[in-house]
Design an enzyme around this catalytic site. Structure first.
Site, PDB file in Angstrom:
ATOM      1  CB  CYS A 119      -0.819   2.631  -8.738  1.00  0.00           C
ATOM      2  SG  CYS A 119       0.913   2.184  -8.774  1.00  0.00           S
TER       3      CYS A 119
ATOM      4  CG  PHE B 184      -1.718  -1.578   1.357  1.00  0.00           C
ATOM      5  CD1 PHE B 184      -2.565  -1.518   0.270  1.00  0.00           C
ATOM      6  CD2 PHE B 184      -1.804  -1.876   2.248  1.00  0.00           C
ATOM      7  CE1 PHE B 184      -4.052  -2.305  -0.031  1.00  0.00           C
ATOM      8  CE2 PHE B 184      -2.263  -3.680   1.973  1.00  0.00           C
ATOM      9  CZ  PHE B 184      -3.433  -3.264   0.918  1.00  0.00           C
TER      10      PHE B 184
ATOM     11  NE  ARG C 127       0.901   8.136   0.903  1.00  0.00           N
ATOM     12  CZ  ARG C 127       1.178   8.471   1.723  1.00  0.00           C
ATOM     13  NH1 ARG C 127       0.873   9.860   1.870  1.00  0.00           N
ATOM     14  NH2 ARG C 127       2.092   8.848   2.858  1.00  0.00           N
TER      15      ARG C 127
ATOM     16  CE  LYS D 176      -0.448  -1.990 -13.099  1.00  0.00           C
ATOM     17  NZ  LYS D 176       0.085  -3.036 -11.752  1.00  0.00           N
TER      18      LYS D 176
HETATM   19  C1  UGA Z   1      -1.031   4.653  -5.132  1.00  0.00           C
HETATM   20  C2  UGA Z   1      -2.105   4.322  -4.037  1.00  0.00           C
HETATM   21  O1  UGA Z   1      -2.056   5.494  -2.563  1.00  0.00           O
HETATM   22  C3  UGA Z   1      -1.074   2.808  -2.812  1.00  0.00           C
HETATM   23  O2  UGA Z   1      -1.626   2.888  -1.413  1.00  0.00           O
HETATM   24  C4  UGA Z   1      -1.305   2.284  -3.258  1.00  0.00           C
HETATM   25  O3  UGA Z   1       0.294   1.341  -2.882  1.00  0.00           O
HETATM   26  C5  UGA Z   1      -0.018   2.602  -4.802  1.00  0.00           C
HETATM   27  O4  UGA Z   1      -1.370   3.273  -6.123  1.00  0.00           O
HETATM   28  C6  UGA Z   1      -0.021   0.632  -5.564  1.00  0.00           C
HETATM   29  O5  UGA Z   1      -0.884   0.232  -6.137  1.00  0.00           O
HETATM   30  O6  UGA Z   1       1.157   0.816  -5.839  1.00  0.00           O
HETATM   31  P1  UGA Z   1       0.672   6.586  -5.737  1.00  0.00           P
HETATM   32  O7  UGA Z   1      -0.100   5.503  -7.749  1.00  0.00           O
HETATM   33  O8  UGA Z   1       2.050   6.064  -5.119  1.00  0.00           O
HETATM   34  O9  UGA Z   1      -0.317   5.328  -5.257  1.00  0.00           O
HETATM   35  O10 UGA Z   1       0.390   7.982  -5.569  1.00  0.00           O
HETATM   36  P2  UGA Z   1      -1.096   8.501  -4.851  1.00  0.00           P
HETATM   37  O11 UGA Z   1      -0.303   9.154  -3.873  1.00  0.00           O
HETATM   38  O12 UGA Z   1      -1.745   7.651  -4.520  1.00  0.00           O
HETATM   39  O13 UGA Z   1      -1.306   9.632  -6.101  1.00  0.00           O
HETATM   40  C7  UGA Z   1      -1.956   9.355  -7.165  1.00  0.00           C
HETATM   41  C8  UGA Z   1      -3.186  10.251  -8.308  1.00  0.00           C
HETATM   42  O14 UGA Z   1      -3.254  10.363  -7.612  1.00  0.00           O
HETATM   43  C9  UGA Z   1      -1.792  11.128  -8.484  1.00  0.00           C
HETATM   44  O15 UGA Z   1      -2.068  11.608  -9.689  1.00  0.00           O
HETATM   45  C10 UGA Z   1      -2.246  12.558  -7.355  1.00  0.00           C
HETATM   46  O16 UGA Z   1      -1.640  14.049  -7.778  1.00  0.00           O
HETATM   47  C11 UGA Z   1      -3.707  12.560  -7.287  1.00  0.00           C
HETATM   48  N1  UGA Z   1      -4.269  12.670  -6.693  1.00  0.00           N
HETATM   49  C12 UGA Z   1      -4.189  12.447  -4.843  1.00  0.00           C
HETATM   50  C13 UGA Z   1      -4.998  13.971  -6.298  1.00  0.00           C
HETATM   51  O17 UGA Z   1      -5.927  14.618  -7.700  1.00  0.00           O
HETATM   52  N2  UGA Z   1      -5.978  13.974  -5.284  1.00  0.00           N
HETATM   53  C14 UGA Z   1      -5.872  13.882  -4.033  1.00  0.00           C
HETATM   54  O18 UGA Z   1      -6.711  13.897  -3.578  1.00  0.00           O
HETATM   55  C15 UGA Z   1      -4.632  12.421  -3.286  1.00  0.00           C
END
Ligand code: UGA
Length: 430
Positions: A260, A152, A154, A263
């Protein structure tokens, strides 16, 4: 414990390193010999805050080593973690060929009981297939257990997330591997959720899809705020203080991206379809995400009227803050959309410029964020890097031919921007 990680991507490298930091003896395997040589020489293939120091420290302490031989990894350890990529196929389903190939290699190298743990994100029922494969390709009578242990973390916060997890999910089909899994995670002092393998696999897809759903939900609210005069940040604050909802992942944006969420959503929709369930809710999450980008581009084109021939400065190329990862980055997608409209671009990212050079053509890469605005008709903020909040606004206002900023991440206060003389357009706020 003696642990082997197969695959040294974001998940494998962080997991292996943090296990070593917790005191385990870790071997990391990657078939990419160049990457193994780089890691053994103290180099780092990715940018992840805090990781390089931990790799160096644990290699020096003799708890962490890298090899390109799966056989060596399987011989050395009691527990083998699979952390190889599970990329998307064109139809949205998951390419499991790396998982299958590694399962066969593990089977071929096994001589005694091993616990084989799947850490890669996979569709439900993959664990069963891994067990079948090991049985088919291993020596007759081999004893082993397959465990599902989804990740999980990030990107950009991976070390902290790994060292202080909210929970650890362990899916098993027998009691035999349970004590070892508990011992591995004991140093992290987190609740261990023991489930069957299918539930563990579902937890990962369900959690990521729910987080993506939260973002699309607040992005839908941002569209309503824009037409009604509301402020999406106030709405998020008011919603988020309800402990049943929570404030996390309610930041309106130009859409989510990365390797993530997009996909995993497609994969979850596909596997649900295969299992006979139409997950229409998640299709809507995807639709809202795509529409959010369209609305942002429209905001730019409506304001500038003709984009063709104009020069735009773009701050941010990574898919989010604290990373150099540009996979499925909304910022890159936005750059390409603006180029398609005929704009010339001056772009900057604190970490992702090298990777962006491979995909963004005919743009000017600018080393300093405060130099981006020079000669531009408008500035666009595409990634939520905290350092962008320190942009020299006075200098930007003078450098821009017209003081216009489009903020896809709501980094600034609209009233303050107006006071400073900007035409400032953000997400879900007047
Ligand atoms: C995500 C999950 O948060 C992790 O828990 C998980 O382990 C990981 O995928 C995975 O499957 O390996 P990650 O892809 O690193 O992590 O990034 P996030 O911080 O979740 O952000 C994802 C996207 O959502 C980014 O483009 C971010 O800018 C966007 N975001 C995030 C928003 O637009 N608004 C928000 O409030 C939060």
């Amino acid at each position: 414990m003696k642990l082997t990680l197969i695959g040294t991507g974001y998940v494998g490298l962080v997991t292996g390193t943090c296990f070593a930091e917790a005191g385990h003896q870790v071997t990391c395997v990657d078939k990419d010999a160049d990457k193994v040589a780089l890691l053994n020489a103290g180099g780092m293939p990715i940018f992840e805050p805090g990781l390089e120091e931990l790799v160096g420290k644990n290699c020096a302490a003799g708890r962490l080593c890298f090899t390109s031989s799966t056989r060596e990894g399987v011989e050395r350890s009691d527990v083998i973690f699979i952390a190889v990529p599970t990329p998307a196929l064109p139809d949205g389903s998951v390419d499991l060929s790396f998982i299958e190939a590694v399962s066969r290699e593990i089977a071929a190298a096994m001589t005694g009981y091993r616990i084989v743990v799947d850490k890669s994100t996979v569709p439900v029922n993959t664990g069963e297939k891994v067990a079948e494969t090991i049985k088919r390709y291993g020596k007759a009578g081999l004893e082993f257990d397959v465990v599902s242990n989804p990740e999980f973390l990030r990107e950009g916060f991976a070390v902290g997330d790994f060292m202080k997890p909210d929970r650890v999910v362990v899916g098993v089909s027998s009691r035999r591997p349970v004590a070892a899994m508990q011992e591995i995670y004991a140093p992290f002092h987190a609740p261990v959720i023991l489930t069957d393998i299918s539930s563990a696999e579902l937890i990962k897809h369900a959690a990521n899809s729910f987080l993506a759903l939260k973002i699309s939900y607040i992005n839908a609210i941002s569209a309503l705020c824009e037409v009604s005069g509301g402020n999406v940040q106030e709405v998020a604050r008011g919603m988020g203080m309800d402990s049943r909802i929570g404030r996390g992942f309610l930041d309106a944006s130009l859409g989510f991206g990365g390797s993530c969420f997009p996909k995993d959503l497609s994969a979850f929709i596909r596997i649900s379809e295969t299992l006979g369930y139409d997950f229409g809710l998640l299709k809507e999450v995807q639709r809202i995400n795509a529409a959010q980008m369209d609305r942002f581009v429209k905001k730019i084109t409506d304001t500038l009227w003709v984009v063709k021939g104009k020069t735009l400065g773009v701050l941010g190329l990574a898919f989010k803050q604290n990373t150099d990862d540009i996979r499925m980055s909304p910022a890159i997608q936005l750059c390409q959309r603006l180029q398609h409209e005929g704009a010339s671009l001056r772009v900057h990212d604190p970490q992702a410029m090298d990777k962006a050079r491979a995909v963004l053509k005919d743009v000017t890469f600018v080393d300093q964020m405060d130099d981006v605005a020079t000669g531009c008709d408008a500035l666009v903020i595409a990634t939520e890097w905290p350092v962008f909040k320190k942009l020299d606004l006075e200098r930007a206002r003078k450098a821009l031919s017209h003081p216009i900023i489009f903020d896809g991440r709501n980094l600034f206060d609209p009233a303050e921007m107006e006071r400073l003389g900007f035409l400032y357009k953000s997400i879900g706020r007047k």
